[in-house]
Scaffold this motif. Structure first.
Motif, short mmCIF file in Angstrom:
data_model
loop_
_atom_site.label_atom_id
_atom_site.label_comp_id
_atom_site.label_asym_id
_atom_site.label_seq_id
_atom_site.Cartn_x
_atom_site.Cartn_y
_atom_site.Cartn_z
N UNK A 94 0.71 -0.97 -0.04
CA UNK A 94 0.02 0.07 0.02
C UNK A 94 0.95 1.31 -0.03
N UNK A 95 2.09 1.25 0.59
CA UNK A 95 2.98 2.34 0.68
C UNK A 95 3.78 2.26 -0.33
N UNK A 96 4.44 3.23 -0.52
CA UNK A 96 5.54 3.46 -1.60
C UNK A 96 6.88 2.75 -1.01
N UNK A 113 9.11 -0.26 -6.33
CA UNK A 113 7.48 -0.19 -6.46
C UNK A 113 7.36 -0.78 -8.03
N UNK A 147 -8.23 -1.44 6.28
CA UNK A 147 -8.06 -0.55 5.06
C UNK A 147 -8.02 0.99 6.00
N UNK A 198 -5.10 2.98 5.89
CA UNK A 198 -4.33 3.34 4.77
C UNK A 198 -4.81 4.73 4.42
N UNK A 213 -2.03 7.06 -0.26
CA UNK A 213 -1.79 5.67 -0.62
C UNK A 213 -2.97 4.94 -1.03
N UNK A 214 -4.30 5.49 -0.72
CA UNK A 214 -5.41 4.93 -1.45
C UNK A 214 -5.61 5.55 -2.83
N UNK A 232 -2.88 5.78 -4.75
CA UNK A 232 -2.03 4.77 -5.23
C UNK A 232 -2.66 3.61 -5.64
N UNK A 233 -3.29 3.12 -4.46
CA UNK A 233 -4.07 1.94 -4.54
C UNK A 233 -5.00 1.76 -5.61
N UNK A 257 -3.34 1.51 -9.27
CA UNK A 257 -3.04 -0.04 -9.30
C UNK A 257 -4.09 -0.97 -9.62
#
Ligand code: SF4
Lengths: 629, 244
Positions: free
Chosen positions: A253-255, A259, B13, B16, B20-21, B23-24, B27
């Protein structure tokens, strides 16, 4: 829904709670009642570093493919959580199940660099597992070490029940099977260790006895039991196309540092640089099929959603199918907005052409690793990169629009003279000159040359394993000399210089070639509060100094002392393929400033030919490189 | 076309954070094979916007994300494909088409939010009295007295400055349901009132101060305002989308 080992209050107080939750995409959940073996895999550093490591992803995938095994993960709690866990007596837990690590059958710890050793003790301590293998009971997990530092496991011998020497794909299945059947037959921990010690690649330190001479060197290193092999043989995969690959890697979830999708294109390196341990212990070089890698890249991009794909190897330019693979990646991945990163490429016309397609030239910098400032010194270390290569590469790059260059060197190499040291900035100057030869209208501003030096640390299983390591004072003097010399260059304004901290390098030198007697120094240092030694903000020199003083161990015995050719080295009992005779020959040649051709130019009969695979077999009717031990 | 997804965030979750959500989802959208549109340029990225960042530690039944995509799949397929690649703790509730207009962005529309707030066990006001007793027998009655005040002045801290503010007009609805406090608060870029702010004021009203980690907060829904007639009405961001 799973419950967490840490309370909401703790998770909302500490930095980056995502480090401790598990639940990442592709994390494997199983029912613990339905598995026979619970394996906890540990990278003893912070989550972001550990999650970026390919080796763990490979083993995690390999183990979890077994129905009888559930492999989970744990990383070093960062200092903020470490403190809370100690204060509140919270036991270290695995990420997937959030269950205490102490309840597992195995705790596997990967040893990637010496400066993580205090973190190994932290892991054991926080897990509530006795630090000393000798004090563990049937209820404790078996602690097994692996990774490059396991090629000299001795400084950690007291803390591990077993070590795995070599690539995990080979003997782990046998080890896990043996564990299960021993337990089914009611065998004890000790029974299992004796069985394990006979599995190829497994080293059980408690089953070997070491005696010392008066001068402190090793007198003998022998198994305590005639059934235990005197030599432990490194394990390696003979055909990389036949082993599984983690095509559904964990997506954090985190960088994290890595990555991206990582394609391991080959293992080993044909070059034979004399300072490089990886170049020796992973011999022979073996390639993975480009066609397979293409399939993997497609599958892995789809399974992760990553936006970057990278190649992993020690020297990508030597991968024989590189052009096909790179073309494929640029064509397919590039279309879907996926970036391509190509580390460890030699700078030449081919790589510059490729890089101009995959990166923003204005933003990116080129990396050269001449490692030494003069041709003489490069011959000593067998770095087959000439000044001509470097200058040509740089000129090509400048013409192509790049203006940032990074140069990596080592200080303290065997036979190094002042000339070699001053040669470092002088080489940078020659590169700068090339840049300013370009007509002003065609250049884009100033060029930026960053010189970095690290301090040379002699490593086991390299031709320099006999070398005397430089002292801290001398290192600093040399770094100073580089800095001074740089200031005398015409284009000094285009140059910048960074150097590593010397204390950490010296400590690394102690443990790299250390023996069992260092276990007590390590334990003391940990008790004194040393942790996260590779993080400069955590490095606690006094804690280490005290530990050496308290145990009466002189670090210089391990660093600056020159070893004789006859000395029994602590790692001599390991057979890594490359023979001692070959290493000695290379050590002699280095003193004579002679270079050795790489595996593709001419096989040197290093000993790794006995595995009958990879580069040793390439274009050869017969294997000519056997029987050289 | 422009898509709005509504999702639920629960369980682990909640730890988070917003970035980051993002980024989640970048992806996850790729994993699900949703044909998301990218920006032009050397390093293209997805064009997506979240309605309103949810703080770390909060759960929600009403989170929104807008993005652009090429045609080629239906609302139902969108939900299915995304849910097939979600980790536990995120669930896609709807996948709807919305208007192309810029002003219809989730982020610019948000005007109000519903929350359910509970006290963590032992953290209710008035129970751990420190000297001063409050007059009402339980915090529930005190809460309605608290709301009956003509104004509720608080100091609102932002990154740059502190300012005094009467938050009473921005509490659109509030009531106690069992052990839960329901709040409908002003949200969005103009006046964003966090439920913590209301509860802190409540504790102050009782002459107490709120300890950290006293609350469990769950966001229920995000709304856009519809002006028209005499009164402002709120419609959920979801209701502005349509199935396709
Ligand atoms: S045996 Fe020859 S080809 Fe094989 S690794 Fe050694 S030097 Fe290279």
């Amino acid at each position: 829904m799973k419950s967490l080992a840490l309370s909401d209050e703790i998770l909302l107080t500490i930095e980056k709670p995502a480090r401790y939750l598990g639940n990442e995409t592709h994390a494997v959940m199983k029912n613990k009642e339905e598995v026979a073996i619970r394996f906890c895999m540990c990278f003893p550093d912070v989550y972001e570093i550990g999650m970026s490591h390919l080796g763990i992803q490979i083993l995690y995938d390999l183990f979890n493919r077994r129905e009888d095994t559930w492999c989970e993960r744990v990383y070093s709690p960062w200092v903020d959580l470490d403190k809370l866990m100690r204060e509140q007596g919270i036991p270290l837990f695995a990420l997937e199940s959030q269950d205490p690590v102490r309840d597992f059958d195995f705790l596997g710890i990967t040893l990637q660099y010496e400066m993580c050793y205090t973190n190994v003790l932290q892991i054991l301590h926080l897990a509530g597992i006795p630090l000393h293998a000798a004090r563990r009971t049937e209820a404790d997990p078996l602690v097994i070490g692996g990774g490059p530092c396991a090629y000299n496991p001795e400084p950690l011998a007291d803390f591990f029940d077993l070590f795995y020497i070599g690539e995990g794909e080979t003997s782990y299945p046998a080890l896990l099977d043996a564990y299960k059947s021993n337990r089914e037959q009611g065998g004890s921990r000790e029974d299992f260790l004796k069985i394990a010690a006979r599995i190829p690649g497994i080293y059980v330190p408690s089953l070997y006895e070491v005696t010392y001479k008066e001068d402190g060197t090793i007198a003998s290193f022998t198994p305590r039991d005639p059934q235990i092999p005197a030599r432990v043989e490194k394990q390696l995969v003979t055909d990389l196309n036949q082993v599984s690959y983690p095509t559904k890697p964990l997506v954090p979830f985190i960088k994290v540092t890595q990555d991206r999708v990582v394609l391991e294109i080959q293992r080993g390196c044909i070059r034979g640089c004399r300072f490089c341990q990886a170049g020796m212990i992973y011999r022979p070089t073996r390639e993975r099929d480009a066609g397979k890698l293409m399939d993997y890249s497609r599958e892995m991009l789809a399974a992760t959603g990553h936006e970057e794909v990278s190649l992993s190897s020690l020297s990508s330019s030597d991968y024989s199918q590189l052009p096909q693979l790179v073309d494929f990646l640029i064509e397919t991945a590039g279309q879907e907005g996926v970036n391509i990163s190509l580390p460890s490429l030699r700078i030449d016309a081919f790589s510059l052409d490729v890089m101009s397609k995959v990166q923003d030239i204005k933003k990116s910098s080129l990396t050269f690793a001449p490692e030494a400032g003069t041709q003489r010194m490069r011959n000593v270390i067998n770095k087959g990169l000439t000044e001509e290569d470097i200058l040509k590469g740089a000129a090509l790059a400048f013409a192509g629009g790049w203006n940032k260059v990074k140069l990596y060197f080592m200080l303290g190499l065997p036979t190094e003279t002042e000339e070699d040291i001053r040669g470092i900035p002088r080489l940078a100057e020659k590169i700068a000159k090339r840049y300013y030869e370009i007509p002003k209208e065609e250049r884009n501003g100033k060029c930026q040359i960053t010189i970095s030096t690290s301090f040379f640390v002699p490593k086991p299983f390299t031709p320099f394993q006999w070398a005397s390591m430089d002292t801290q004072a001398s290192f600093l003097k040399k770094a100073h000399m580089v800095n001074q010399e740089m200031k005398e260059q015409l284009n000094k304004k285009s140059m910048r210089y960074n150097w590593h901290e010397a204390e950490v390098s010296v400590l690394e030198g102690v443990f790299a070639r250390g023996d069992r007697r260092l276990c007590k120094v390590l334990e003391k240092a940990y008790e004194n509060g040393c942790l996260y030694d590779s993080w400069s903000e955590c490095f606690y020199l006094e804690g280490w100094q005290k530990a050496f003083a308290e145990t009466g161990i002189d670090p210089a015995f391990y660093t600056s002392r020159a070893r004789s050719r006859e000395e029994i080295l602590p790692w001599d009992f390991l057979d890594v393929g490359v023979s001692k005779a070959f290493l000695l020959k290379e050590w002699d040649k280095s003193q004579e400033e002679q270079v050795t051709p790489n595996c593709r130019q001419a096989c040197q009969g290093c000993g790794a030919g006995k595995y009958r695979t990879g580069v040793c077999k390439e274009n050869r009717e017969e294997i000519s490189c056997e029987n050289t031990n | 076309m422009k898509i709005r997804i509504k999702f639920r965030k629960y369980g682990v979750m909640k730890f988070i954070g917003h970035l980051d959500i993002m980024r989640y989802f970048q992806k996850a959208l790729k994993r699900a094979g949703i044909p998301v549109s990218y920006t032009e340029g050397f390093s293209p990225h997805m064009i997506m916007s979240f309605a309103s960042p949810l703080g770390v530690g909060l759960t929600s039944d009403g989170e929104y994300l807008d993005f652009e995509m090429a045609e080629g799949l239906s609302s139902i397929q969108g939900v299915e494909r995304l849910n097939a690649v979600m980790t536990e703790g995120i669930e896609i509730l709807s996948f709807l088409r919305i208007s192309e207009e810029k002003s219809q962005n989730a982020m610019s529309l948000v005007a109000a939010a519903d929350y359910e707030v509970c006290f963590c066990p032992g953290k209710e006001p008035g129970i751990k009295s420190k000297g001063e007793e409050c007059s009402a027998p339980s915090w529930k009655e005190a809460f309605s007295d608290f709301l009956d005040q003509p104004e509720i002045r608080v100091t609102k801290k932002s990154k740059k400055a502190e300012r005094e503010l009467d938050i009473r007009p921005f509490i659109y609805e509030a009531r106690v349901d069992g052990e839960t406090i329901f709040l409908r608060l002003s949200a969005g870029s103009v006046t964003n009132i966090k439920p913590e702010l209301v509860l802190e004021a409540f504790f102050l009203y009782l002459g107490q101060s709120m300890e950290p980690f006293s609350l469990r907060i769950h966001r229920k829904e995000l709304y856009a305002a519809q002006e028209g007639g005499e009164a402002r009405t709120f419609v959920s961001l979801e209701s502005l989308g349509s199935l396709f």
